[in-house]
Design a protein around this motif. Structure first.
Motif, PDB file in Angstrom:
ATOM      1  N   THR A   1       0.831  -1.201   0.000  1.00 17.58           N
ATOM      2  CA  THR A   1       0.000   0.000   0.000  1.00 17.58           C
ATOM      3  C   THR A   1       0.868   1.254   0.000  1.00 17.58           C
ATOM      4  OG1 THR A   1      -1.686  -1.193   1.262  1.00 17.58           O
ATOM      5  CG2 THR A   1      -1.867   1.202   1.204  1.00 17.58           C
TER       6      THR A   1
ATOM      7  N   ASN B   1       0.730   4.209  -2.940  1.00 13.77           N
ATOM      8  CA  ASN B   1       0.431   5.599  -2.630  1.00 13.77           C
ATOM      9  C   ASN B   1       1.580   6.535  -2.993  1.00 13.77           C
ATOM     10  OD1 ASN B   1      -2.184   5.227  -1.687  1.00 13.77           O
ATOM     11  ND2 ASN B   1      -1.544   4.887   0.418  1.00 13.77           N
TER      12      ASN B   1
ATOM     13  N   PHE C   1      -5.490   2.196   3.256  1.00 13.23           N
ATOM     14  CA  PHE C   1      -4.488   2.800   4.131  1.00 13.23           C
ATOM     15  C   PHE C   1      -5.042   3.046   5.533  1.00 13.23           C
ATOM     16  CE2 PHE C   1      -3.292   7.055   5.763  1.00 13.23           C
ATOM     17  CZ  PHE C   1      -2.001   6.781   6.190  1.00 13.23           C
TER      18      PHE C   1
ATOM     19  N   THR D   1       4.180   7.337   5.199  1.00 11.71           N
ATOM     20  CA  THR D   1       3.439   7.496   3.944  1.00 11.71           C
ATOM     21  C   THR D   1       3.296   8.963   3.565  1.00 11.71           C
ATOM     22  OG1 THR D   1       2.170   5.480   4.403  1.00 11.71           O
ATOM     23  CG2 THR D   1       1.283   6.983   2.756  1.00 11.71           C
TER      24      THR D   1
END
Length: 435
Positions: free
Chosen positions: A346, A350, A393, A416
């Motif tokens: 993930t 992203n 997320f 992130t």
């Protein structure tokens, strides 16, 4: 408190409701918010976090066996009926994603289907629901944007995609947590399509990151920081609200005995994967044909509709790439699986989408033509919007936050956000200043 007498919450059905355990055949009770017993070791917790979001095409394999060959224990989170049965390798469906043990007579008896048929059906489901997610995100932008409600805008920390991220996170609590197991009884591919396809495409991390980059380039650093913090706060509590309301609704369903009749209504349909594949194939062909013809008529105008039609055509490719990348969730780095708790699949989706989004924004500033603006905006909204996701997320963040080591949630979210923002700044801000 006596752990044996704790109430087993019902919100952890589906992929959220299955944890790995090598040394025990029975679990302590798990709360709706993914609270874990102190006896569950760190590796088991990592597996639970990975399955809270998405594990990509590994979901079509016997993913109830981890990399070390240990079998997982499956449990049905049905209040008042605690059933925990060790899962044997030979009894697994090759595409089972969620808990196998059901309560009462609701045991799912599936026939093994060809691997290729299963994979194609899943890809088609992701594509169709991904397009629906793009359309819904566009409608929410228009509804909450300056033209109608006026709650969001491009010039504010209340960015245009805020509404879709909040709504998608809320629905993740329903479709991706509480009712995931029930949807899987109908079809594994339907469950993947709704959570990974629809909700993953309805929410977008790259669009969120890009709007904060736009504010920072204009020198509005305070608003950019506020947009990141406010956006994180809203989506984090949206999934909690979604879980709680879905849990209450599920309680009403149990009281009215609708659940059993609904499950039996679609019991035979879950076996007809070939029919499901044909339906999805026809729908995808129809959608691509429709948006292709509309794009041909509107392309020269450079309108937002032209951008939308192109976005719907390229959106499925973003969903497919993300689904492939998320197979690396819960695997860690190196031979020793270091940082296994970090959801690298993930994270990669992203960050990659945010970087490409920034690169296209830079090119839009340099090449200011109507046709290029349509192409770039369509790719940004469609392919990159579907490649990145907030719903998955935030589901992973929520699972980490309610685990034995909640600091991991904030480390994951910070990593992130910071990596995407810093790389986006290098790609977007610096070249724009030179141009």
């Amino acid at each position: 408190m006596d752990l044996e007498n704790q109430e087993l919450e019902s919100g952890r059905s589906g992929s959220f409701g299955r944890l790995s355990c090598a040394s025990c055949s029975r679990r302590h009770s798990l709360s709706l918010s993914f609270g874990l017993s102190s006896q569950v070791n760190d590796a088991d917790e990592d597996v639970a976090v990975a399955e809270a979001g998405d594990i990509g095409d590994r979901a079509l394999n016997s993913n109830t066996w981890n990399s070390s060959g240990r079998s997982h224990s499956s449990l049905d989170n049905t209040a008042g009926n605690r059933t925990v049965v060790p899962v044997q390798e030979e009894s697994l469906s090759p595409h089972s994603v969620d808990a196998i043990v059901q309560s009462g007579d609701e045991i799912k008896d599936e026939k093994e289907v060809p691997w290729a048929l299963e994979r194609i059906t899943c890809l088609l489901s992701l594509a169709v629901f991904g397009i629906l997610g793009v359309l819904t995100r566009y409608c929410l932008q228009k509804l909450f944007g300056p033209d109608i409600i006026g709650a969001t805008s491009d010039e504010s920390y209340m960015y245009l995609d805020l509404a879709s991220n909040v709504v998608g996170s809320f629905l993740m609590g329903w479709l991706g947590v509480v009712f995931k197991g029930d949807i899987t009884k109908v079809s594994d591919q339907l469950a993947i399509g709704l959570s990974t396809g629809f909700l993953g495409s309805l929410t977008t991390f790259s669009g969120w990151n890009q709007k904060m980059l736009d504010l920072s380039v204009k020198g509005q650093w305070v608003f950019a920081g506020l947009g990141i913090l406010l956006g994180m706060f809203l989506v984090a509590y949206s999934i909690i609200w979604g879980i709680r309301t879905a849990k209450g609704f599920k309680w009403l369903i149990r009281r009215s005995n609708i659940r059993k009749s609904f499950s039996s209504l679609f019991y035979d349909y879950s076996k007809c994967i070939s029919t499901f594949m044909v339906i999805l194939l026809l729908m995808l062909g129809l959608l691509w044909g429709l948006f292709g013809s509309l794009e041909k008529k509107e392309f020269k105008t450079g309108s937002s509709e032209a951008q939308l039609f192109l976005a719907c055509m390229v959106g499925p490719f973003g969903v497919w790439i993300r689904w492939f990348l998320t197979r690396f969730n819960g695997r860690g780095l190196g031979k020793n699986d270091k940082l296994k708790w970090m959801q690298f699949g993930t994270l990669a989706a992203n960050v990659l989408a945010a970087c490409v989004m920034a690169a296209l924004a830079t090119l839009k500033k340099a090449v200011q033509t109507k046709n290029w603006d349509t192409v770039a905006s369509g790719i940004q909204f469609g392919l990159l919007g579907c490649l990145s996701t907030v719903s998955t997320f935030i589901a992973e963040f929520h699972a980490m936050r309610e685990s034995m080591q909640p600091w991991r949630a904030y480390a994951y979210a910070t990593t992130t956000s910071m990596v995407s923002f810093v790389l986006g700044t290098l790609i977007y801000s610096v070249p724009i200043g030179i141009i």
